[in-house]
Structures are given as C-alpha cells and as structure tokens.
Design an enzyme around this catalytic site. Structure first.
Site, PDB file in Angstrom:
ATOM      1  N   GLU A   1     -12.158  -2.844   6.366  1.00 57.50           N
ATOM      2  CA  GLU A   1     -13.169  -2.384   5.418  1.00 57.50           C
ATOM      3  C   GLU A   1     -12.861  -0.942   5.021  1.00 57.50           C
ATOM      4  OE1 GLU A   1     -16.942  -2.927   7.271  1.00 57.50           O
ATOM      5  OE2 GLU A   1     -16.925  -5.099   6.959  1.00 57.50           O
TER       6      GLU A   1
ATOM      7  N   HIS B   1      -3.092  -2.875   2.080  1.00 53.75           N
ATOM      8  CA  HIS B   1      -3.097  -4.291   2.437  1.00 53.75           C
ATOM      9  C   HIS B   1      -4.146  -4.586   3.492  1.00 53.75           C
ATOM     10  CE1 HIS B   1      -1.909  -7.963   4.592  1.00 53.75           C
ATOM     11  NE2 HIS B   1      -1.426  -8.356   3.430  1.00 53.75           N
TER      12      HIS B   1
ATOM     13  N   LEU C   1       5.138  -1.550  -1.623  1.00 53.61           N
ATOM     14  CA  LEU C   1       6.447  -0.992  -1.934  1.00 53.61           C
ATOM     15  C   LEU C   1       7.230  -1.774  -2.981  1.00 53.61           C
ATOM     16  CD1 LEU C   1       7.433  -0.051   1.716  1.00 53.61           C
ATOM     17  CD2 LEU C   1       6.452   1.420  -0.051  1.00 53.61           C
TER      18      LEU C   1
ATOM     19  N   GLY D   1       5.005  -8.305  -6.005  1.00 52.02           N
ATOM     20  CA  GLY D   1       4.817  -9.516  -5.232  1.00 52.02           C
ATOM     21  C   GLY D   1       3.447 -10.100  -5.538  1.00 52.02           C
TER      22      GLY D   1
ATOM     23  N   HIS E   1       0.522  -9.922  -4.107  1.00 55.31           N
ATOM     24  CA  HIS E   1      -0.649  -9.035  -4.079  1.00 55.31           C
ATOM     25  C   HIS E   1      -0.737  -8.196  -5.345  1.00 55.31           C
ATOM     26  CE1 HIS E   1      -1.633 -10.233  -0.100  1.00 55.31           C
ATOM     27  NE2 HIS E   1      -0.633  -9.617   0.494  1.00 55.31           N
TER      28      HIS E   1
END
Length: 288
Positions: free
Chosen positions: A75, A39, A97, A100, A102
């Site tokens: 990055e 993330h 986990l 969702g 993302h």
C-alpha cells in the site's frame, strides 16, 4: 511623496508573504503531480528504497506534488492513490526498467479507470543514467577502474534482470547491456531470473567457454529482493548491489516526468541543467 513610499513598501511586504500575491503578480500554474509507480514487494528493503527515492525527488523539486502507488503487494495501491487525487493532473512514472505488461497494460488501465487526468511516462530504461548507476555499483563491488588488456580479455559482465515474456522488455534490456559494454570495454550479456532466457547460469557458462574467467554480475533491479539475491549468489567473481538510491536514479525519475509533462504541454518550470550523467545534446534522443 512620503505617503507613496510607504504604500510601495507595504505592497512589497504583502507580496513577499506566503499565500499573498500583489495585484500585478501572476500565479504560477500548479505542475502535474508526479506519481511514482512501484511494482510492490514482500521484501521490506524494497519499500524502504522506494521511500528514500521519493525523498530524493522531493528534495530536488520541493514545489512538486509527489505521490506513490503500487501495482500490487504494498500500500498504497495505484488506484487508491489516483482516487485521492480526484480530477487533478498527474504524470505516472513507472519505477520499472523496461517495457512490458505492467507498462503497456496494467498501469494505463488503472490510470484510465481513475478520475485523474493522467499521462504515463516511459519506463526508466534504457538510459545512460542507468548505465552510470550500474557502473558505480560494479566499482563499489570491486570492479577495477584501471584494467590492463590481459585482465580485460578475461573479464565480462552478466546483466541480471527480472525477465518478462514481452519481447520489447528483452529489447530494452539488451540495449542497456550494449550501453554498459561500451562503458566497460568488455562483453555484457543480459540474463534473467525468470520468464526469459538465457538464465544467469547459462550466461555464465557461455562466457566461461569463451575464456572469460572474471565474470561479474550486475544487478539490474531497482531494489533488493528475492531475484536480486538469487542472481548475486551465482556470481563466480563479484556481484554488484541493485540500483537502489544512487543519485542518478532520482535524476532519471524526474527526467521521465519532465518528458511526459512537456509532451502534455504543462508548461513546467524545469531546471536548467540536464540530468546528471547526460549531456544536453543527448537528451532529445533519449526518449523512448
């Protein structure tokens, strides 16, 4: 005959040299690259954890190209990582986990915009290997491994997760809580740091009202960070560390990679042993 023997010895030496292949040898196809998708975080401990996980994965599969891409904040960003791969094959393994936004939108859209030929693997959870890790972290924090019945009746766990507005994310977290409850033999209630309910405070109050006075907080976060710290501070008894670099995490990353690569028909050379903590008959049912 002597000349023939020297010829065979010479061919054997050539075929054993790196980068040289005898005429009757076959080159193994290059496996798709593994791109671990994190993330991103402003906490430097998170980035350190991610790099240590990458090192574990590379140690287990030294012939596998392994790369890192972030969704935001750090990055390399995922689009930059994929751009450098060109039109190579890659399996994107989310270091997330549950399902969702993302997993469903951000990562597939970034992959579709790149020149690489990609497949997105399932998120890490739910999976018994995560339960192995959660259990180990609780034991490290002081959870008793031999609990009498009276103590068991007073004990419970709050599974503290980041939270998401996506209902599938809550479904996955509840599944992990159920698996952990089966392992521990006590109630495990999922709770969230943001975007979903119940909160950790609310879950603790509800368990206390049910006579559960020994309440541990299990940290359902991949690495240290703000949410993990805030949730741990609410623990009335013990608070476990995040999942981090427990060996089962690297096993699970490679398991998700193998699942996605096999669905793509990549013909990978896989290890014979199933991931640590999972039996061979469990594996087909663990795909999500």
């Amino acid at each position: 005959m002597a000349t023939s023997g020297r010829h065979h010895r010479s061919m054997n030496r050539i075929s054993s040299q790196p980068g040289l292949v005898s005429l009757d040898d076959r080159r193994r196809p290059q496996p798709p690259a593994l791109v671990l998708v994190a993330h991103g975080s402003r906490d430097p401990r998170t980035l350190k954890t991610v790099h240590e996980l990458l090192d574990q994965v590379r140690e287990q599969r030294p012939d596998l190209p392994v790369h890192l891409g972030h969704i935001e904040l750090n990055e390399p960003l995922l689009p930059d990582t994929l751009a450098k791969l060109g039109d190579a094959e890659a399996v994107l393994v989310p270091l997330l986990l549950s399902r969702g936004y993302h997993v469903k939108r951000d990562i597939p859209e970034m992959a579709a915009a790149s020149p690489a030929r990609t497949r997105v693997a399932a998120p890490l959870g739910p999976h018994p290997l995560l339960v192995d890790t959660l259990h180990a972290r609780l034991v490290e924090a002081g959870w008793p491994t031999d609990m009498d019945e009276e103590t068991r009746r007073e004990s419970a766990v709050v599974l503290a997760a980041a939270g998401s507005r996506d209902p599938d994310s809550a479904v996955d977290t509840r599944r992990t809580a159920h698996l952990l409850s089966d392992r521990l033999g006590v109630p495990v209630v999922p709770a969230y740091a943001s975007a979903a309910t119940p909160t950790v405070d609310t879950a603790i109050r509800a368990l206390t009202a049910r006579g559960r006075h020994r309440i541990a907080v299990a940290s359902y976060f991949t690495a240290p960070g703000l949410f993990a710290r805030q949730c741990a501070q609410k623990a009335p008894w013990i608070a476990a560390a995040p999942l981090g670099t427990h060996p089962a995490m690297a096993d699970l990353i490679l398991h998700r990679y193998d699942q996605a690569a096999d669905r793509r028909g990549a013909g990978l050379c896989r290890s014979a042993a199933p991931p640590r903590g999972a039996t061979s008959h469990e594996l087909p049912a663990l795909a999500v």
